[in-house]
Design a protein around this motif. Structure first.
Motif, mmCIF file in Angstrom:
data_model
loop_
_atom_site.group_PDB
_atom_site.id
_atom_site.type_symbol
_atom_site.label_atom_id
_atom_site.label_comp_id
_atom_site.label_asym_id
_atom_site.label_seq_id
_atom_site.Cartn_x
_atom_site.Cartn_y
_atom_site.Cartn_z
ATOM 1 N N PRO A 668 -25.829 54.659 -3.211
ATOM 2 C CA PRO A 668 -26.502 54.865 -1.920
ATOM 3 C C PRO A 668 -26.138 53.753 -0.921
ATOM 4 O O PRO A 668 -25.960 52.605 -1.303
ATOM 5 C CB PRO A 668 -27.990 54.806 -2.293
ATOM 6 C CG PRO A 668 -28.036 54.092 -3.603
ATOM 7 C CD PRO A 668 -26.773 54.430 -4.314
ATOM 8 N N ASP A 669 -26.012 54.139 0.318
ATOM 9 C CA ASP A 669 -25.712 53.205 1.411
ATOM 10 C C ASP A 669 -27.036 52.617 1.893
ATOM 11 O O ASP A 669 -27.737 53.223 2.721
ATOM 12 C CB ASP A 669 -24.976 53.929 2.541
ATOM 13 C CG ASP A 669 -24.520 52.959 3.606
ATOM 14 O OD1 ASP A 669 -24.590 51.736 3.350
ATOM 15 O OD2 ASP A 669 -24.126 53.426 4.689
ATOM 16 N N ARG A 708 -35.251 48.819 1.259
ATOM 17 C CA ARG A 708 -33.816 48.938 1.511
ATOM 18 C C ARG A 708 -33.311 50.146 0.752
ATOM 19 O O ARG A 708 -33.421 50.219 -0.469
ATOM 20 C CB ARG A 708 -33.083 47.688 1.043
ATOM 21 C CG ARG A 708 -33.347 46.466 1.913
ATOM 22 C CD ARG A 708 -32.425 45.326 1.533
ATOM 23 N NE ARG A 708 -31.027 45.663 1.664
ATOM 24 C CZ ARG A 708 -30.341 45.620 2.815
ATOM 25 N NH1 ARG A 708 -30.959 45.264 3.943
ATOM 26 N NH2 ARG A 708 -29.059 45.951 2.859
ATOM 27 N N GLY A 709 -32.736 51.096 1.487
ATOM 28 C CA GLY A 709 -32.270 52.293 0.827
ATOM 29 C C GLY A 709 -31.486 53.192 1.763
ATOM 30 O O GLY A 709 -31.282 52.905 2.943
ATOM 31 N N GLU A 789 -34.219 56.355 -8.946
ATOM 32 C CA GLU A 789 -33.661 55.372 -9.875
ATOM 33 C C GLU A 789 -32.444 54.676 -9.290
ATOM 34 O O GLU A 789 -32.182 53.512 -9.602
ATOM 35 C CB GLU A 789 -33.313 56.059 -11.198
ATOM 36 C CG GLU A 789 -34.558 56.487 -11.974
ATOM 37 C CD GLU A 789 -34.220 57.217 -13.268
ATOM 38 O OE1 GLU A 789 -33.023 57.556 -13.447
ATOM 39 O OE2 GLU A 789 -35.134 57.456 -14.085
ATOM 40 N N GLU A 790 -31.677 55.383 -8.469
ATOM 41 C CA GLU A 790 -30.555 54.721 -7.802
ATOM 42 C C GLU A 790 -31.035 53.603 -6.872
ATOM 43 O O GLU A 790 -30.302 52.641 -6.614
ATOM 44 C CB GLU A 790 -29.748 55.751 -6.995
ATOM 45 C CG GLU A 790 -28.869 56.652 -7.855
ATOM 46 C CD GLU A 790 -28.150 57.693 -7.019
ATOM 47 O OE1 GLU A 790 -28.469 57.789 -5.810
ATOM 48 O OE2 GLU A 790 -27.276 58.388 -7.557
ATOM 49 N N LEU A 811 -40.907 52.003 -5.112
ATOM 50 C CA LEU A 811 -39.605 51.441 -4.749
ATOM 51 C C LEU A 811 -39.759 49.952 -4.494
ATOM 52 O O LEU A 811 -40.822 49.506 -4.041
ATOM 53 C CB LEU A 811 -39.048 52.131 -3.507
ATOM 54 C CG LEU A 811 -38.773 53.633 -3.614
ATOM 55 C CD1 LEU A 811 -38.484 54.199 -2.241
ATOM 56 C CD2 LEU A 811 -37.612 53.890 -4.567
ATOM 57 N N PRO A 812 -38.696 49.165 -4.792
ATOM 58 C CA PRO A 812 -38.776 47.731 -4.477
ATOM 59 C C PRO A 812 -38.932 47.523 -2.977
ATOM 60 O O PRO A 812 -38.154 48.062 -2.177
ATOM 61 C CB PRO A 812 -37.449 47.176 -4.983
ATOM 62 C CG PRO A 812 -36.941 48.172 -5.961
ATOM 63 C CD PRO A 812 -37.426 49.502 -5.480
#
Length: 815
Positions: A668-669, A708-709, A789-790, A811-812
């Motif tokens: 993922p970007d 961040r994702g 999970e990514e 998510l973090p």
């Protein structure tokens, strides 16, 4: 000392080891380094201890012992001078004895006088005689001084005490004495003389007298004894002839040493070899005699045994320290020492080595005791025959007409003792008659009557001799008793062997040294064999265990090396071949799985695409038929059919998009994403279109939540979750979405009040292609979990039948 050069070399080696350890600390962690250090330290300690013992021994010989030799005559003179005043205090008794002498010779009066002297208190070999004016002996008492020395020649009359040195002969040997005498007179007429003999024989040297084991019973001073110090003494004249040699040394004086003694050189050290043993000798001269004080030097075997003792002691301390450290660290092998195969192997080899060695030690000691006893009995028979011969010779010299009651029994005991170089006790009709160690009977240490068991064996059982163990306190020794029939009386010659225990101890030390060396040899053998077993069996087995663990973790790139051509090589080759086969099978399975997956994918895609194509085909055919029939409802049919076709095409696009998502394996970007805005944007279309039947609530907790994702992928994931909630409700209901942050995690919770799911369904919701809806692809939730999970997150689903479903995505959190 002779050990100094070796000690210096060992000290230099230890210093070099310490320097290397300081420069390269990692080297000290190796077992070989620790072993080498322990060996060097043991050798250095053994050499240092031997060097200190040699220095101490030399200091004792050069000071205490040599001084004792040189001052023996002065010490004897001091004792005799101290004894004379005591005799003067008995002058009146002596004069009365001369006036009224007993009809026959007695010993009581002389014994009473002797007991008052300093020589008696010192147990010094001496004799006291009371003689009349003609020189006849009226009374005599002797402590280990024979009567047949004869009268001292040329003693000038003396009204006061006079002390003169004399050399008297006994059995061909000259013995030195100090003779103190005084003449007694009445009215100017000489009525008698009292004579006191004090022996200056070297046997009376304190350190030699203390060499006798009896001395331990009577010890009253701290004189160095041979029990503590292996010391010998030999006396020579200036021609090199041995005058006194109790150790029976045959080496004699070397010519250079004799020349130095003749030249009155200062005391010096020399050495000589006797029966394979090297002795260090301290030589000095006094008057017309030369003295040699010597001690044995440790040989290589004894030095090796001492070093091994230090080595085993250090090894025991090191093992104890390692065990304590392991206990403190909670090591598993300490709690379960027999769990390890290698520990069991090492313990087995140790037991197989030490148990036979211990049995050998026990049986060897018993065998040695038996052989020593047998040898002692054989020597006793020879000594018994010799003692009987001496008895006959002595009585013949004294005259066979003498009654045994009149025979000089003290002289007989001393004669046999001098000839045999052994103590002698004489019993006459089982009652003590004489002894070369009279002081032990004077002090009551030994009984005055022959032991009943010995008397029974010799008189009633008529045995030629009898050997019995005699005890003095805690000390014991063997005693040989021989009977001798003389007319109507029986003399019993008893020969004690007080040095038996010393001889046994010396032989035992030799056996112990041999066993220590043998133990060291077996220990080295076991260590070498254990190392061989370790390299040939233990290490390969550990490699196999490590390889097995790696294979269990999924690593099939394991290969074990083993160089020896043996059975273990066959086992390791089999293991490596198995891993290669597993790797090949894994590749085959991967290819087969890939083919099966593509086949299943193709089948599923074909199935999913075929479903929308059928309605599209029917709708197109319906429009065509209406057109061909020229019917008036063409516009209506066209609009309905086109609307239906557009819907199914959108369905096809959605199916294609889902398959693309599940098959895509891209990173993922990631960029900063406002999670609240993203979730609100995802929920907005559903709220606008479905607000009439489903109530949507969006709750945001705390400040803005950023992660961040990849915004597009996260939007797809949340769209699938919300779509599943809407589809699960079916009719009217409520969907609640909560966005918040807890610690380092961003959390999104989607709850619906639908029918919920059974545990069986809940367990399979993330399985690929599993769906409970007729029109579902079974790809939504698997795609959602893959995206979460990514991004380093996690997804959890909680559901119960009749109570709805709750989906939590974590998510973090990030800037």
């Amino acid at each position: 000392p002779a050990a100094s050069p070796v000690t210096a070399v060992l000290a230099a080696a230890l210093a070099a080891g310490v320097l290397v350890a300081a420069v390269r600390p990692a080297w000290t962690a190796r077992r070989e380094a620790a072993f080498a250090g322990l060996v060097l330290a043991s050798l250095w300690l053994a050499r240092s201890a031997d060097g200190m013992a040699v220095l101490r021994t030399r200091a004792v010989l050069e000071t205490t012992v040599a001084h004792t030799v040189l001052t023996q005559e002065a010490w004897g003179g001091f004792l005799i001078e101290e004894s004379l005043p005591g005799l003067d205090r008995s002058a009146s008794d002596i004069a009365a004895f001369f006036k009224d002498p007993p009809p026959a010779r007695d010993t009581d009066f002389a014994h009473e006088l002797w007991a008052r002297t300093s020589v008696a208190k010192a147990n010094w070999h001496s004799s006291l005689e009371v003689r009349d004016a003609e020189g006849n002996t009226l009374s005599r008492f002797s402590l280990n001084v024979p009567r047949i020395l004869g009268d001292p020649p040329d003693l000038e009359p003396s009204a006061d005490w006079a002390i003169v040195p004399r050399s008297l002969t006994f059995i061909g040997r000259e013995k030195d004495f100090l003779v103190g005498y005084k003449d007694y007179a009445e009215n100017g007429v000489r009525i008698g003389r009292v004579v006191l003999y004090v022996s200056l024989d070297p046997e009376m040297l304190p350190f030699l007298y203390s060499a006798n084991p009896y001395f331990e019973v009577l010890r009253t001073d701290p004189l160095p004894s041979l029990g503590e110090l292996d010391l010998g003494c030999e006396i020579f004249d200036l021609d090199g002839v041995s005058l006194f040699n109790p150790r029976k040394v045959t080496a004699g004086l070397a010519d250079p040493d004799l020349e130095r003694l003749q030249a009155a050189a200062p005391p010096f050290w020399s050495s000589f070899r006797e029966r394979g043993t090297v002795y260090d000798a301290y030589l000095f001269r006094s008057g017309e005699r030369g003295y040699s004080l010597f001690t044995p030097r440790k040989d290589l075997k004894t030095g090796a045994v001492d070093a091994l003792r230090f080595f085993f002691l250090g090894l025991a301390f090191a093992a104890a320290a390692a065990l304590l450290a392991a206990l403190a660290g909670g090591r598993a092998w300490v709690r379960r020492p027999w769990w390890s195969f290698s520990n069991r192997v090492y313990a087995g080899f140790l037991v197989l080595t030490l148990v036979p060695l211990l049995l050998y030690t026990v049986f060897t000691r018993n065998l040695f005791d038996s052989l020593f006893t047998e040898r002692f009995v054989e020597e006793s028979a020879v000594r018994a025959s010799y003692a009987q011969g001496l008895m006959e010779a002595f009585l013949f010299v004294q005259g066979v007409e003498l009654s045994p009651y009149l025979a000089p029994r003290e002289d007989l005991a001393l004669w046999i003792s001098e000839t045999l170089s052994n103590d002698v006790i004489l019993y006459q009709d089982a009652v003590l008659g004489a002894s070369s160690r009279r002081e032990f009977f004077e002090t009551g240490l030994l009984p005055d009557i022959l032991d009943g068991e010995t008397y029974q064996a010799l008189v009633y059982e008529r045995k030629p001799y009898y050997v019995q163990r005699t005890r003095l306190g805690d000390y014991s020794f063997q005693t040989l008793t021989v009977p001798y029939e003389f007319r109507n009386s029986t003399l019993f010659i008893s020969l004690p062997f007080p040095f038996e225990r010393e001889q046994l101890g010396r032989a035992t030390r030799e056996i112990v040294e041999f066993l220590v060396l043998l133990s060291a040899f077996f220990v080295v053998l076991v260590v070498l064999f254990s190392r061989g077993i370790r390299s040939q069996i233990i290490v390969p087995i550990r490699k196999l265990l490590a390889g097995t663990r790696e294979v269990g973790l999924g690593n099939l790139e394991v290969a074990i090396e083993h160089r020896s051509r043996d059975e273990m090589m066959t086992l390791i080759d089999g293991f490596n071949t198995m891993i290669r086969n597993l790797r090949a099978h894994e590749q085959e399975l991967a290819e087969m799985s890939k083919k099966v997956a593509w086949t299943e994918m193709a089948r599923k895609v074909a199935h999913e695409i075929k479903n929308p194509l059928t309605p599209i085909q029917l709708s197109a055919e319906h429009v065509l038929k209406v057109y061909e029939d020229k019917r008036g409802d063409l516009d209506t049919a066209l609009k309905e059919s086109m609307s239906y076709i557009i819907g199914e095409v959108e369905n096809l696009r959605r199916i294609a998009q889902e398959f693309m998502e599940i098959a895509r394996d891209t990173t993922p970007d990631k960029e900063p994403v406002d999670l609240k805005a993203l979730v609100e944007e995802t929920v907005r279309p559903y709220r606008r279109l479905l607000s009439e039947r489903i109530r949507f609530t969006l709750v945001t907790e705390g400040e803005e939540v950023r992660v961040r994702g990849d915004a597009a992928k996260l939007r797809t994931a949340f769209r699938n979750v919300v779509a599943n909630a809407v589809e699960a409700i079916g009719g009217r209901g409520e969907v609640a979405v909560t966005v918040g942050r807890e610690g380092g995690l961003a959390r999104v919770v989607v709850r619906d009040d639908g029918p919920g799911m059974s545990p069986e369904t809940l367990a399979r919701i993330f399985d690929l292609y599993y769906s409970t809806k007729d029109s579902g692809t079974g790809l939504g939730l698997p795609i959602t979990r893959k995206i979460v999970e990514e991004h380093g997150g996690a997804i959890r689903v909680v559901s119960e039948p009749g109570r709805g479903t709750s989906v939590t995505v974590e998510l973090p959190a990030g800037a």
